[in-house]
Design a protein around this motif. Sequence first.
Motif, mmCIF file in Angstrom:
data_model
loop_
_atom_site.group_PDB
_atom_site.id
_atom_site.type_symbol
_atom_site.label_atom_id
_atom_site.label_comp_id
_atom_site.label_asym_id
_atom_site.label_seq_id
_atom_site.Cartn_x
_atom_site.Cartn_y
_atom_site.Cartn_z
ATOM 1 N N ILE A 157 7.965 11.899 -36.153
ATOM 2 C CA ILE A 157 7.660 13.173 -35.489
ATOM 3 C C ILE A 157 8.199 13.161 -34.063
ATOM 4 C CG2 ILE A 157 5.776 14.562 -34.522
ATOM 5 C CD1 ILE A 157 6.008 15.089 -37.447
ATOM 6 N N LEU A 158 8.048 12.040 -33.378
ATOM 7 C CA LEU A 158 8.530 11.928 -32.002
ATOM 8 C C LEU A 158 10.052 12.027 -31.943
ATOM 9 C CD1 LEU A 158 6.264 9.043 -30.623
ATOM 10 C CD2 LEU A 158 5.976 11.508 -30.329
ATOM 11 N N VAL A 159 10.731 11.402 -32.897
ATOM 12 C CA VAL A 159 12.194 11.439 -32.927
ATOM 13 C C VAL A 159 12.693 12.863 -33.107
ATOM 14 C CG1 VAL A 159 14.224 10.749 -34.252
ATOM 15 C CG2 VAL A 159 12.460 9.066 -33.718
ATOM 16 N N THR A 160 12.036 13.622 -33.973
ATOM 17 C CA THR A 160 12.506 14.977 -34.281
ATOM 18 C C THR A 160 11.999 16.028 -33.301
ATOM 19 O OG1 THR A 160 10.637 15.252 -35.823
ATOM 20 C CG2 THR A 160 12.722 14.475 -36.745
ATOM 21 N N GLU A 161 10.803 15.833 -32.758
ATOM 22 C CA GLU A 161 10.181 16.884 -31.942
ATOM 23 C C GLU A 161 10.221 16.594 -30.442
ATOM 24 O OE1 GLU A 161 7.592 19.436 -33.200
ATOM 25 O OE2 GLU A 161 8.345 19.231 -35.236
ATOM 26 N N ALA A 162 10.314 15.319 -30.063
ATOM 27 C CA ALA A 162 10.172 14.971 -28.647
ATOM 28 C C ALA A 162 11.442 14.401 -28.043
ATOM 29 C CB ALA A 162 9.031 13.968 -28.493
ATOM 30 N N PRO A 166 10.863 12.807 -21.734
ATOM 31 C CA PRO A 166 11.008 11.427 -21.233
ATOM 32 C C PRO A 166 9.943 10.542 -21.895
ATOM 33 C CG PRO A 166 9.854 12.774 -19.618
ATOM 34 C CD PRO A 166 10.232 13.691 -20.745
ATOM 35 N N ILE A 167 10.237 10.028 -23.068
ATOM 36 C CA ILE A 167 9.212 9.395 -23.885
ATOM 37 C C ILE A 167 9.607 7.987 -24.305
ATOM 38 C CG2 ILE A 167 10.109 10.339 -26.057
ATOM 39 C CD1 ILE A 167 7.122 10.776 -26.876
ATOM 40 N N ALA A 168 8.614 7.129 -24.437
ATOM 41 C CA ALA A 168 8.806 5.759 -24.909
ATOM 42 C C ALA A 168 7.662 5.415 -25.862
ATOM 43 C CB ALA A 168 8.839 4.776 -23.741
ATOM 44 N N ILE A 169 7.902 4.406 -26.692
ATOM 45 C CA ILE A 169 6.902 3.969 -27.670
ATOM 46 C C ILE A 169 6.543 2.508 -27.401
ATOM 47 C CG2 ILE A 169 6.462 3.497 -30.113
ATOM 48 C CD1 ILE A 169 8.391 5.759 -30.815
ATOM 49 N N VAL A 170 5.241 2.215 -27.351
ATOM 50 C CA VAL A 170 4.764 0.840 -27.230
ATOM 51 C C VAL A 170 4.029 0.488 -28.519
ATOM 52 C CG1 VAL A 170 3.207 -0.741 -26.029
ATOM 53 C CG2 VAL A 170 4.600 0.873 -24.720
ATOM 54 N N TYR A 238 13.814 5.636 -14.695
ATOM 55 C CA TYR A 238 15.114 5.406 -15.338
ATOM 56 C C TYR A 238 15.131 6.044 -16.722
ATOM 57 C CZ TYR A 238 14.879 1.776 -11.763
ATOM 58 O OH TYR A 238 14.714 1.097 -10.582
ATOM 59 N N ARG A 239 15.176 7.347 -16.739
ATOM 60 C CA ARG A 239 15.127 8.064 -18.011
ATOM 61 C C ARG A 239 16.366 7.737 -18.844
ATOM 62 N NH1 ARG A 239 13.858 14.484 -19.075
ATOM 63 N NH2 ARG A 239 14.188 14.429 -21.336
ATOM 64 N N GLN A 240 16.129 7.381 -20.094
ATOM 65 C CA GLN A 240 17.198 6.994 -21.006
ATOM 66 C C GLN A 240 17.539 8.147 -21.953
ATOM 67 O OE1 GLN A 240 18.310 3.509 -20.871
ATOM 68 N NE2 GLN A 240 17.076 3.635 -19.010
ATOM 69 N N LYS A 241 18.761 8.135 -22.449
ATOM 70 C CA LYS A 241 19.137 9.140 -23.440
ATOM 71 C C LYS A 241 18.433 8.888 -24.766
ATOM 72 C CE LYS A 241 23.706 10.373 -21.618
ATOM 73 N NZ LYS A 241 25.167 10.443 -21.912
ATOM 74 N N GLU A 242 18.269 7.607 -25.100
ATOM 75 C CA GLU A 242 17.586 7.249 -26.339
ATOM 76 C C GLU A 242 16.154 6.800 -26.053
ATOM 77 O OE1 GLU A 242 19.743 4.342 -28.496
ATOM 78 O OE2 GLU A 242 21.507 5.614 -28.814
ATOM 79 N N MET A 243 15.267 7.106 -26.983
ATOM 80 C CA MET A 243 13.869 6.729 -26.848
ATOM 81 C C MET A 243 13.721 5.208 -26.915
ATOM 82 S SD MET A 243 10.728 7.868 -29.324
ATOM 83 C CE MET A 243 11.425 9.518 -29.409
ATOM 84 N N LYS A 244 13.092 4.624 -25.889
ATOM 85 C CA LYS A 244 12.885 3.184 -25.852
ATOM 86 C C LYS A 244 11.651 2.804 -26.663
ATOM 87 C CE LYS A 244 15.842 0.989 -22.978
ATOM 88 N NZ LYS A 244 16.477 -0.306 -23.249
ATOM 89 N N VAL A 245 11.747 1.687 -27.365
ATOM 90 C CA VAL A 245 10.631 1.155 -28.135
ATOM 91 C C VAL A 245 10.349 -0.261 -27.631
ATOM 92 C CG1 VAL A 245 9.778 0.507 -30.421
ATOM 93 C CG2 VAL A 245 11.245 2.522 -30.157
#
Length: 415
Positions: A157-162, A166-170, A238-245
Motif C-alpha cells: 500500500i505504501l509503495v503504491t499510495e505513498a 517522504p517515507i521510510a519503513i522500519v 536527506y529525502r530519497q527518490k526511493e523508499m528506504k527500508v
Amino acid sequence: ELLDSHLFKNLRSVSPNIDEKLVAVEGDILLPGLGLSQVDTDILAAEVSVVFHAAATVKFDEAIKLSLQMNVLGTKRMVELCQKMTKLVSVVHVSTAYCNCDRDEVDEQVYPPPSDPYTLLKLLDLMDDDLFNHLTPKLIGNRPNTYTFTKALAEHILVTEAKDLPIAIVRPSIVAAAWREPIPGWVDNFNGATGLIVGAGKGLLRTLHCHQDLVADLIPVDIPINLLIVTACYTALYRQKEMKVYNCVSGMDNPVRWRDIRDHGMVALKNHTPMTDVVWYPSLHFTTSKRLNKVLVLLQHWLPAYIMDIAARVAGKKPIMVRVAQKLDRAAACLEYFTTHEWRFNSDNVHALWAVLPEHDKQTFNFSLSQLDWVTYMHHYCNGTKRFVLKEEDSTIPKSKTHLNNLASCGATPA
C-alpha cells in the motif's frame, strides 16, 4: 494513564511539564478518516511535520478481517491523512522483519505482495467474518499467520499510495524488553518471548517445539525506538527518490540462540528473580519433534492442569489451570513457526545510518547492539517481566526462593 506508568518515571524527573507538550486526539483506525473530527483533521494537516505510523494489531492469530481493517486499510487511511499535511517532512512506518518470512534471506526492500491488497479490501464489505475465517488458510498461503500476511500487504500500500511522500519503513524482528531505556527490562505485555518467560517462570511451561540451535532474533524495544527517531530525522534531511527500508534485527550482528535464551532465563528465574506462586520447579525442555512435543504437552501441561482443577473443585476453590493450559497452548502455537525457522536479514541501511550518525547522537539514540550482553539482558528481562507484567514486587524474592527450594526438596523437579 500512560504518562503515570513506570515508563515515564525518569522522564518526569527531568521534564515535569511533559503533559504540556502533548495533545491527544480522539481517533479510530477502523473508521473512515481514522475517526478524527474535522477540527482535529484540519489541525493535524496544518501543523504536523513528522508522522510515526505504529497503529496496528500485532496479534499473530488475529481474525483476518480485523487484521485487514487495521493493518492494511488503516495504513491506507494514514497515507490519505499524511497527503493533506502541508508541513510534512518525514513519515516512518513500523512494519515487521517477518512480513517476508516466506524467504530465507530478506533484503531491505519491499517485495511483491502475497496477494492484491485492493481486491481483499473490496471484499471487506462483501464477506462476513465467518467466511473470511473459513478462507484464511487459502488467503495467507505460505505465511504462518494473519499478522505477517497483512503487514506485507501494508508495505505494498505504501509503495503504491505513498510514493510521493517522504517515507521510510522500519522492520523490527521479535520485539522484547528494554535493554537500557527507559528502565532495563521494562516490558508491558505478554507478547513474544515474554509469554514464554512467564510460563516457564511459573513452572507451567515445561516443553516447547523449538530448534534450540537456531537464532532467536530478539530486539530490545529501545533499539527500534531509537532507530525510528533517527530514521525520521534522516528522511527529513536527506529525502530519497526511493523508499528506504531498515531491517532492525539482532541475528546478524549479535546473535543469540534459543537455547541461550532458555538457559540464561532459567538461571535468572531460579537464582535471581523467582516468581511468586510457582506451581512446579521451573524447567523447559526443547524438542525438534512436533509429534513428541504434542505427547509431552499432553502429559506435562494438560494432565496436571486437569488434576489440579479437579482438586480445586473438591476443595471448593475456583479451577483455573485448564484455562491457563489453553493460553499456553495458544501462545506456543503462535511462536512455533519462529522457534523452528531461521532467517538472514540484511541490515546494510541500518549500518550506513549508524556510520553517519554524530558521536553525541550515538549516545542519545543508540541503536547498535555491539555492547549488548545477552546474559545480563536476560536477567533484566526476567526481572522486568516479574515487576511490570506480573506486578510482583522485589520484596517477594526471598519468599519465592524459599518456595523454589521446597519444591526442589520435595521432588517437584524435572526427571
